[in-house]
Enzyme design. Sequence first.
Site, mmCIF file in Angstrom:
data_model
loop_
_atom_site.group_PDB
_atom_site.id
_atom_site.type_symbol
_atom_site.label_atom_id
_atom_site.label_comp_id
_atom_site.label_asym_id
_atom_site.label_seq_id
_atom_site.Cartn_x
_atom_site.Cartn_y
_atom_site.Cartn_z
ATOM 1 N N PRO A 80 33.795 9.784 -5.675
ATOM 2 C CA PRO A 80 34.238 10.104 -7.042
ATOM 3 C C PRO A 80 34.217 8.908 -8.008
ATOM 4 O O PRO A 80 34.424 9.074 -9.202
ATOM 5 C CB PRO A 80 35.659 10.618 -6.839
ATOM 6 C CG PRO A 80 36.077 10.120 -5.519
ATOM 7 C CD PRO A 80 34.861 9.991 -4.695
ATOM 8 N N TYR A 90 26.846 6.165 -16.622
ATOM 9 C CA TYR A 90 28.195 6.741 -16.646
ATOM 10 C C TYR A 90 28.264 7.941 -17.597
ATOM 11 O O TYR A 90 28.837 8.982 -17.259
ATOM 12 C CB TYR A 90 29.220 5.683 -17.065
ATOM 13 C CG TYR A 90 30.653 6.111 -16.812
ATOM 14 C CD1 TYR A 90 31.399 6.753 -17.807
ATOM 15 C CD2 TYR A 90 31.260 5.896 -15.581
ATOM 16 C CE1 TYR A 90 32.707 7.169 -17.571
ATOM 17 C CE2 TYR A 90 32.569 6.303 -15.338
ATOM 18 C CZ TYR A 90 33.281 6.942 -16.341
ATOM 19 O OH TYR A 90 34.573 7.357 -16.096
ATOM 20 N N LYS A 118 30.702 11.706 -10.893
ATOM 21 C CA LYS A 118 29.425 12.419 -10.952
ATOM 22 C C LYS A 118 29.436 13.747 -10.210
ATOM 23 O O LYS A 118 28.472 14.509 -10.296
ATOM 24 C CB LYS A 118 28.310 11.534 -10.363
ATOM 25 C CG LYS A 118 27.982 10.335 -11.208
ATOM 26 C CD LYS A 118 27.480 10.732 -12.587
ATOM 27 C CE LYS A 118 27.629 9.609 -13.604
ATOM 28 N NZ LYS A 118 27.948 10.111 -14.929
ATOM 29 N N HIS A 126 36.340 9.810 -25.045
ATOM 30 C CA HIS A 126 36.453 8.375 -24.744
ATOM 31 C C HIS A 126 35.125 7.678 -25.029
ATOM 32 O O HIS A 126 34.100 8.083 -24.512
ATOM 33 C CB HIS A 126 36.817 8.150 -23.267
ATOM 34 C CG HIS A 126 38.254 8.408 -22.968
ATOM 35 N ND1 HIS A 126 38.856 8.002 -21.807
ATOM 36 C CD2 HIS A 126 39.219 9.032 -23.682
ATOM 37 C CE1 HIS A 126 40.134 8.340 -21.817
ATOM 38 N NE2 HIS A 126 40.372 8.987 -22.955
ATOM 39 N N TYR A 177 39.278 1.017 -14.557
ATOM 40 C CA TYR A 177 38.714 0.886 -13.199
ATOM 41 C C TYR A 177 39.075 -0.513 -12.716
ATOM 42 O O TYR A 177 38.653 -1.503 -13.312
ATOM 43 C CB TYR A 177 37.194 1.042 -13.242
ATOM 44 C CG TYR A 177 36.712 2.462 -13.409
ATOM 45 C CD1 TYR A 177 36.528 3.017 -14.665
ATOM 46 C CD2 TYR A 177 36.441 3.257 -12.293
ATOM 47 C CE1 TYR A 177 36.082 4.319 -14.824
ATOM 48 C CE2 TYR A 177 35.980 4.566 -12.438
ATOM 49 C CZ TYR A 177 35.812 5.087 -13.702
ATOM 50 O OH TYR A 177 35.369 6.373 -13.849
HETATM 51 P P1 FAS Z 1 33.630 23.537 -5.215
HETATM 52 O O1 FAS Z 1 33.894 23.020 -3.833
HETATM 53 O O2 FAS Z 1 34.484 23.098 -6.344
HETATM 54 O O3 FAS Z 1 33.697 25.137 -5.221
HETATM 55 C C1 FAS Z 1 33.145 25.891 -4.137
HETATM 56 C C2 FAS Z 1 33.899 27.197 -4.074
HETATM 57 O O4 FAS Z 1 33.305 27.986 -3.034
HETATM 58 C C3 FAS Z 1 35.366 27.000 -3.692
HETATM 59 O O5 FAS Z 1 36.197 27.688 -4.605
HETATM 60 C C4 FAS Z 1 35.466 27.570 -2.278
HETATM 61 O O6 FAS Z 1 36.712 28.193 -2.038
HETATM 62 C C5 FAS Z 1 34.338 28.585 -2.276
HETATM 63 N N1 FAS Z 1 33.779 28.863 -0.952
HETATM 64 C C6 FAS Z 1 33.593 28.011 0.071
HETATM 65 N N2 FAS Z 1 33.055 28.656 1.117
HETATM 66 C C7 FAS Z 1 32.901 29.968 0.759
HETATM 67 C C8 FAS Z 1 32.412 31.121 1.390
HETATM 68 N N3 FAS Z 1 31.955 31.075 2.640
HETATM 69 N N4 FAS Z 1 32.411 32.297 0.709
HETATM 70 C C9 FAS Z 1 32.855 32.343 -0.573
HETATM 71 N N5 FAS Z 1 33.344 31.268 -1.246
HETATM 72 C C10 FAS Z 1 33.358 30.094 -0.573
HETATM 73 N N6 FAS Z 1 34.333 14.953 -8.811
HETATM 74 C C11 FAS Z 1 34.474 14.134 -9.862
HETATM 75 O O7 FAS Z 1 33.557 14.066 -10.687
HETATM 76 N N7 FAS Z 1 35.626 13.377 -10.010
HETATM 77 C C12 FAS Z 1 36.666 13.450 -9.122
HETATM 78 O O8 FAS Z 1 37.676 12.775 -9.264
HETATM 79 C C13 FAS Z 1 36.558 14.311 -8.016
HETATM 80 N N8 FAS Z 1 37.589 14.430 -7.112
HETATM 81 C C14 FAS Z 1 37.431 15.263 -6.025
HETATM 82 C C15 FAS Z 1 38.459 15.412 -5.057
HETATM 83 C C16 FAS Z 1 38.288 16.251 -3.944
HETATM 84 C C17 FAS Z 1 39.407 16.394 -2.918
HETATM 85 C C18 FAS Z 1 37.075 16.959 -3.779
HETATM 86 C C19 FAS Z 1 36.865 17.842 -2.562
HETATM 87 C C20 FAS Z 1 36.059 16.822 -4.724
HETATM 88 C C21 FAS Z 1 36.228 15.992 -5.857
HETATM 89 N N9 FAS Z 1 35.239 15.856 -6.831
HETATM 90 C C22 FAS Z 1 35.363 15.041 -7.900
HETATM 91 C C23 FAS Z 1 34.035 16.594 -6.741
HETATM 92 C C24 FAS Z 1 34.318 17.984 -7.261
HETATM 93 O O9 FAS Z 1 34.771 17.918 -8.589
HETATM 94 C C25 FAS Z 1 33.052 18.760 -7.099
HETATM 95 O O10 FAS Z 1 31.924 18.027 -7.526
HETATM 96 C C26 FAS Z 1 33.089 20.089 -7.804
HETATM 97 O O11 FAS Z 1 34.226 20.781 -7.364
HETATM 98 C C27 FAS Z 1 31.801 20.825 -7.477
HETATM 99 O O12 FAS Z 1 31.965 22.131 -7.825
HETATM 100 P P2 FAS Z 1 31.335 23.287 -6.915
HETATM 101 O O13 FAS Z 1 29.921 22.933 -6.608
HETATM 102 O O14 FAS Z 1 31.643 24.551 -7.639
HETATM 103 O O15 FAS Z 1 32.090 23.215 -5.523
HETATM 104 C C1 PHB Z 2 39.846 11.669 -12.647
HETATM 105 O O1 PHB Z 2 40.406 11.634 -13.764
HETATM 106 O O2 PHB Z 2 40.196 12.446 -11.726
HETATM 107 C C2 PHB Z 2 38.689 10.732 -12.399
HETATM 108 C C3 PHB Z 2 38.171 10.000 -13.458
HETATM 109 C C4 PHB Z 2 37.111 9.126 -13.226
HETATM 110 C C5 PHB Z 2 36.597 9.007 -11.941
HETATM 111 C C6 PHB Z 2 37.124 9.762 -10.879
HETATM 112 C C7 PHB Z 2 38.177 10.624 -11.109
HETATM 113 O O3 PHB Z 2 35.573 8.132 -11.728
#
Ligand code: FAS
Ligand code: PHB
Length: 389
Positions: A292, A384, A296, A72, A200
Site C-alpha cells: 500500500p 504517485y 496504487k 492534495h 510519509y
Molecule cells: P476487493 O478485495 O476490495 O473486493 C473483492 C470482493 O469480492 C470482496 O467484497 C469479496 O468479499 C468478494 N469476493 C471474494 N471472493 C468471492 C467469491 N468467491 N464470490 C463472490 N464474491 C467474492 N490500497 C490502497 O491503495 N491503499 C491502502 O491503504 C490499502 N490498504 C489495504 C488494506 C488491506 C487489509 C487490503 C486487503 C487491501 C488494501 N488496499 C489498499 C488495496 C485495496 O484497496 C484493493 O486494491 C481494493 O480493495 C481492490 O478492489 P477489488 O479489486 O474490488 O478487490
Molecule cells: C490511507 O489513507 O489509507 C493511505 C494513504 C496513502 C497510502 C496508503 C494508505 O500510501
Amino acid sequence: MKTQVAIIGGGPSGLLLSQLLHTRGIDSIVLERQTKDYVLSRIRAGVLEQGLLTLLEEAGCADRMHAEGFTHDGTLFSNGEDSYRIDFKAHTGTPVMVYGQTEITRDLYAAREAAGGQIVFSVEDVRIHDATSDAPSVSYHSNGTEHRIHCDFVAGCDGFHGVSRQAIPLDVRTEYEKVYPFGWLGILSETPPVHHELIYANSDRGFALCSMRNAQLSRYYIQCSLSDKPEDWTDDAFWQELKRRIPSDYADKLVTGPSIEKSIAPLRSFVTEPMQYGRLFLCGDAAHIVPPTGAKGLNTAASDVHYLYTALRAFYERNNSDALEAYSQTALRRIWKAERFSWWFSSLMHRYPDQSAFDLKMQRAEIDFLRSNTAAQKAMAENYVGLPY
Ligand code: FAS
Ligand code: PHB
C-alpha cells in the site's frame, strides 16, 4: 438467469464496472460473498488518482467525493527530524484526492441500488463454467439453492482470495510474487489529522504514515513485524511509537484518541499473467496486489476497470473485439509500472530486517537524491498522481 456480464465480487472493482456498464445500457449481475455491511466495514485505501475520479464522474458517483474529499497538491516526506515536501501539482499539474475507499464503495452501492442494479449478497460456492466457450456461465448457491447465470462475459473482481484467478488453469497462468518481511499496523481515530497533507516517514525505527479520511477522522500506519497481532498493540503503545517515527514538530502536536479500527495488513507484490482466459477477465486484486506504500491498489483496479469497460463497449456498440483480445496486455503494461513504483517506494521508506550497513547507505542516498533533485521529484510525482491510462 441471463445477463450480458456476470461480475464476481462486489468491492470497488465489481461495483464500478457494473455501474459504468449500466450507463451504456449493458446489463450485469454482481455476486458478492459477504453482506453489504461487511464489505463497507473494511477500511482500506485513501488516496485516489485523477483517473479514478474521472471514472466515478462518468459513473455518476462523484458528487459526495467532490463535496467531502480533500484535494492534495503534495505530500510531506520525513527522515528522522528532517522533512521536505514534494509538490505533485507543480511537477505534474495534477493533484490527488483523499477520500476513503469505504465511501467510494458506499456511493457505488447507492448508485447501483438507485438504478435497480442486481447485486446478490452472501453467495456461496461460486463457480465459473465454460469460460473458453462463447456461452460461459456462473453458478452459485444462495439460501441453500443453486442458481446459474448464463452470460456473454465473466468479470472476475473477487479480490486476492477469490475464485476467478483459480479458474485460469495453472499451466496457462504465471504468478509473480514478492512478500515483504513486515506489515502495516493501521488505526482509524476520530481525531483531527496531524497535518493537512500526508506524511510519509522513514525513521531508524521503521516506516510510518500519517493520513486522513476527513477533518475529524485520521488514519495512521506504522511498519510492524509480521509476527505482530493487532491485540499486541495498545492504543497508547501505538501513539508512542508513531511519535518516535515522525519529526518532533508533528509528534508534539499529534492529537491522540481511542482507535475505532485497528488492523494489520501484510505487504505483498503479486501479479497474475494473463489476466484473461476465454471470456473471463480479471480486474483489480483478483489479478494483482501492491504494497500500500504508493497507494496504487485501488487505483490499478480502476485502470483495469477502465480498460475492460472500454473493451466491452466496443464489443456491444461496434461489434469490435480487438480491445477485449488485447485487454490483458493493455492492463499489464500499466500494472507492472505501478508494481515497480510501489516496490521502489516501499524499498525507500521501510527498514528491512536483513538490511546491511551498505544497504542503509544506499537507502539514505536515494532519499537524499529524492530530496535534492527536481527530476527525481518529478518522476516520483508522476507515478504517485498516476501514470496515464
Ligand atoms: P476487493 O478485495 O476490495 O473486493 C473483492 C470482493 O469480492 C470482496 O467484497 C469479496 O468479499 C468478494 N469476493 C471474494 N471472493 C468471492 C467469491 N468467491 N464470490 C463472490 N464474491 C467474492 N490500497 C490502497 O491503495 N491503499 C491502502 O491503504 C490499502 N490498504 C489495504 C488494506 C488491506 C487489509 C487490503 C486487503 C487491501 C488494501 N488496499 C489498499 C488495496 C485495496 O484497496 C484493493 O486494491 C481494493 O480493495 C481492490 O478492489 P477489488 O479489486 O474490488 O478487490
Ligand atoms: C490511507 O489513507 O489509507 C493511505 C494513504 C496513502 C497510502 C496508503 C494508505 O500510501
